[in-house]
Scaffold this motif. Structure first.
Motif, short mmCIF file in Angstrom:
data_model
loop_
_atom_site.label_atom_id
_atom_site.label_comp_id
_atom_site.label_asym_id
_atom_site.label_seq_id
_atom_site.Cartn_x
_atom_site.Cartn_y
_atom_site.Cartn_z
N GLY A 74 73.03 62.91 -24.03
CA GLY A 74 71.93 63.16 -23.09
C GLY A 74 71.36 64.56 -23.24
O GLY A 74 70.15 64.76 -23.22
N ALA A 75 72.25 65.55 -23.41
CA ALA A 75 71.79 66.94 -23.59
C ALA A 75 71.02 67.08 -24.90
O ALA A 75 70.00 67.77 -24.96
CB ALA A 75 72.98 67.89 -23.55
N SER A 116 57.78 68.59 -26.90
CA SER A 116 56.67 68.73 -25.95
C SER A 116 55.98 70.08 -26.10
O SER A 116 54.79 70.21 -25.80
CB SER A 116 57.16 68.54 -24.53
N TRP A 119 67.56 65.54 -24.45
CA TRP A 119 66.74 66.41 -23.62
C TRP A 119 66.23 67.61 -24.42
O TRP A 119 65.06 67.98 -24.30
CB TRP A 119 67.53 66.88 -22.40
N MET A 120 67.10 68.23 -25.23
CA MET A 120 66.68 69.38 -26.03
C MET A 120 65.63 68.98 -27.06
O MET A 120 64.66 69.71 -27.29
CB MET A 120 67.88 70.03 -26.71
N LEU A 130 63.44 66.44 -26.87
CA LEU A 130 62.19 66.13 -26.18
C LEU A 130 61.50 67.39 -25.68
O LEU A 130 60.27 67.50 -25.75
CB LEU A 130 62.44 65.15 -25.03
N SER A 131 62.25 68.35 -25.18
CA SER A 131 61.62 69.58 -24.71
C SER A 131 61.05 70.38 -25.88
O SER A 131 59.99 70.99 -25.76
CB SER A 131 62.60 70.42 -23.91
#
Length: 162
Positions: free
Chosen positions: A20-21, A31, A24-25, A27-28
């Motif tokens: 999950g981490a 973006s 998230w990294m 995708l950020s």
């Protein structure tokens, strides 16, 4: 709870948290590198109620307004106005323009919004043939007829020489 099951549960939960981490990294990071496409009208009026912020990276597509190209005689800097169906946005670019760049032509520029209607471009792309237009821009400009600069005087001369 059995100690063996407890270790297994802790292992599975830690793997899920790590995955999950990592997601998230990724995708950020992605973006931050996305260049949203706008037309001049969307930069001024907003796209779905949201206007781009000053300093935001973006792509803009439109038609170069005839008579708006201003070249600096001492450098490769050029500025020109870009329009679609409404407001006009000024684009500034320092570099060699594509061979197909000219007034009345469709272009796509990538850069940063410096002011509400002023963009500093890093890259300028010109369309490659008469029919090409970015799909987003084509959708916005349906039904709008643009006159090419070379055809402005031909309407007066039709029929002469026959």
């Amino acid at each position: 709870m059995n100690p063996r099951r407890q270790k297994r549960l802790i292992g599975v939960l830690s793997i899920v948290l790590l995955v999950g981490a990592a997601v998230w990294m990724m995708l950020s990071a992605l973006s931050e590198n996305i260049d949203h496409f706008y037309t001049p009208s969307e930069i001024i009026n907003g796209k779905q109620g949201v206007t781009p912020k000053v300093g935001q990276r973006l792509r803009i597509g439109g038609m170069v307004v005839p008579g708006s190209v201003k070249r600096d005689q001492e450098s490769l800097s050029v500025s020109f106005d870009l329009a679609d169906t409404g407001p006009v946005v000024t684009v500034s670019y320092a570099g060699i323009l594509p061979d197909l760049f000219r007034e009345g032509q469709g272009i796509v520029a990538t850069g940063r919004l410096a002011e509400n209607n002023f963009i500093v471009a890093d890259e300028v792309l010109a369309k490659h043939d008469e029919e090409y237009m970015p799909p987003e821009l084509a959708e916005k400009m349906k039904g709008i007829k643009h006159v090419k600069p070379e055809n402005l005087n031909t309407n007066q001369n039709t029929g002469s020489g026959q």
